[in-house]
Motif scaffolding. Structure first.
Motif, PDB file in Angstrom:
ATOM      1  N   SER A 243       0.803  -1.216   0.000  1.00 55.11           N
ATOM      2  CA  SER A 243       0.000   0.000   0.000  1.00 55.11           C
ATOM      3  C   SER A 243       0.839   1.271   0.000  1.00 55.11           C
ATOM      4  O   SER A 243       0.323   2.350   0.180  1.00 55.11           O
ATOM      5  CB  SER A 243      -0.931   0.001   1.213  1.00 55.11           C
ATOM      6  N   SER A 244       2.141   1.163  -0.203  1.00 54.87           N
ATOM      7  CA  SER A 244       3.003   2.336  -0.107  1.00 54.87           C
ATOM      8  C   SER A 244       3.398   2.894  -1.472  1.00 54.87           C
ATOM      9  O   SER A 244       3.041   2.356  -2.509  1.00 54.87           O
ATOM     10  CB  SER A 244       4.264   1.987   0.687  1.00 54.87           C
TER      11      SER A 244
ATOM     12  N   GLY B 258       1.186   1.548  -4.373  1.00 57.98           N
ATOM     13  CA  GLY B 258       0.539   0.322  -3.920  1.00 57.98           C
ATOM     14  C   GLY B 258       1.125  -0.861  -4.666  1.00 57.98           C
ATOM     15  O   GLY B 258       2.337  -1.010  -4.753  1.00 57.98           O
TER      16      GLY B 258
ATOM     17  N   THR C   3      -6.641   2.391  -4.326  1.00 58.03           N
ATOM     18  CA  THR C   3      -6.190   3.167  -3.179  1.00 58.03           C
ATOM     19  C   THR C   3      -4.761   2.801  -2.829  1.00 58.03           C
ATOM     20  O   THR C   3      -4.291   1.694  -3.111  1.00 58.03           O
ATOM     21  CB  THR C   3      -7.089   2.958  -1.947  1.00 58.03           C
ATOM     22  N   CYS C   4      -4.095   3.760  -2.226  1.00 57.77           N
ATOM     23  CA  CYS C   4      -2.697   3.594  -1.845  1.00 57.77           C
ATOM     24  C   CYS C   4      -2.473   4.386  -0.564  1.00 57.77           C
ATOM     25  O   CYS C   4      -2.837   5.566  -0.496  1.00 57.77           O
ATOM     26  CB  CYS C   4      -1.808   4.116  -2.970  1.00 57.77           C
ATOM     27  N   GLU C   5      -1.914   3.750   0.452  1.00 51.21           N
ATOM     28  CA  GLU C   5      -1.620   4.446   1.702  1.00 51.21           C
ATOM     29  C   GLU C   5      -0.204   4.990   1.651  1.00 51.21           C
ATOM     30  O   GLU C   5       0.753   4.242   1.441  1.00 51.21           O
ATOM     31  CB  GLU C   5      -1.767   3.518   2.904  1.00 51.21           C
TER      32      GLU C   5
ATOM     33  N   GLY D 107       0.581   7.279   6.044  1.00 50.71           N
ATOM     34  CA  GLY D 107      -0.587   7.169   6.896  1.00 50.71           C
ATOM     35  C   GLY D 107      -1.838   7.817   6.329  1.00 50.71           C
ATOM     36  O   GLY D 107      -2.841   7.944   7.018  1.00 50.71           O
ATOM     37  N   ILE D 108      -1.789   8.230   5.075  1.00 52.54           N
ATOM     38  CA  ILE D 108      -2.926   8.860   4.402  1.00 52.54           C
ATOM     39  C   ILE D 108      -3.343   7.950   3.254  1.00 52.54           C
ATOM     40  O   ILE D 108      -2.498   7.506   2.479  1.00 52.54           O
ATOM     41  CB  ILE D 108      -2.553  10.256   3.854  1.00 52.54           C
ATOM     42  N   ILE D 109      -4.629   7.673   3.138  1.00 56.17           N
ATOM     43  CA  ILE D 109      -5.114   6.822   2.057  1.00 56.17           C
ATOM     44  C   ILE D 109      -5.565   7.708   0.893  1.00 56.17           C
ATOM     45  O   ILE D 109      -6.430   8.567   1.059  1.00 56.17           O
ATOM     46  CB  ILE D 109      -6.257   5.912   2.525  1.00 56.17           C
TER      47      ILE D 109
ATOM     48  N   GLN E 282      -2.240  15.811  10.651  1.00 47.76           N
ATOM     49  CA  GLN E 282      -1.581  14.742  11.404  1.00 47.76           C
ATOM     50  C   GLN E 282      -0.623  15.326  12.441  1.00 47.76           C
ATOM     51  O   GLN E 282      -0.443  14.763  13.505  1.00 47.76           O
ATOM     52  CB  GLN E 282      -0.793  13.819  10.471  1.00 47.76           C
TER      53      GLN E 282
END
Length: 143
Positions: free
Chosen positions: A6-7, A23, A71-73, A76-78, A135
């Protein structure tokens, strides 16, 4: 930077292009500032799930399994990644170092003053900077 499914990872750049992983998908797209030689082989570059080209016309060349969006994190944000017809994805990943700096600076100021700093984001686009500031503990106005 983490290389989880997811990064975000910049895999390589050069010769006017960048190869990135958002991702689980890798993308190759133009980057006029990348004037140096690529590090990875052309065979690796050609394995990209999606390639943006400006040859003939602006268009993405997708492999069959490529979704229209995913989606991709990141930090810490999606984010919803959605390739556009002009080569953008809905995020400017090169801004990640600034997001880290903003988050840390805001957090330090909040801890020193015991008050949440206020931030006005006038170039809000995808919201990455806005969310990074939040954040860190800021009150943010996103325009």
């Amino acid at each position: 930077m983490a290389n989880s499914p997811s990064s975000y990872t910049l895999l390589d750049s050069g010769e006017g292009r960048k190869l990135e992983r958002f991702g689980k998908f890798s993308l190759s797209r133009p980057c006029s500032q990348a004037v140096w030689k690529k590090t990875l082989t052309n065979a690796i570059w050609q394995q990209a799930d999606c390639i943006f080209t400006r040859d003939e016309e602006n268009r993405w060349i997708n492999k069959a399994h490529m979704p229209a969006s995913w989606t991709c994190e990141i930090e810490g944000i999606i984010f919803k990644i959605q390739p556009t017809d002009f080569g953008h994805l809905g995020i400017f990943a090169e801004q990640l170092p600034f997001w880290r700096w903003m988050r840390q600076s805001i957090s330090e100021r909040k801890n020193a003053t015991n008050r949440a700093p206020k931030v006005l984001n006038l170039f809000a686009y995808s919201g990455g900077a806005t969310l990074a500031c939040a954040q860190g503990g800021a009150q943010v106005c996103h325009l």
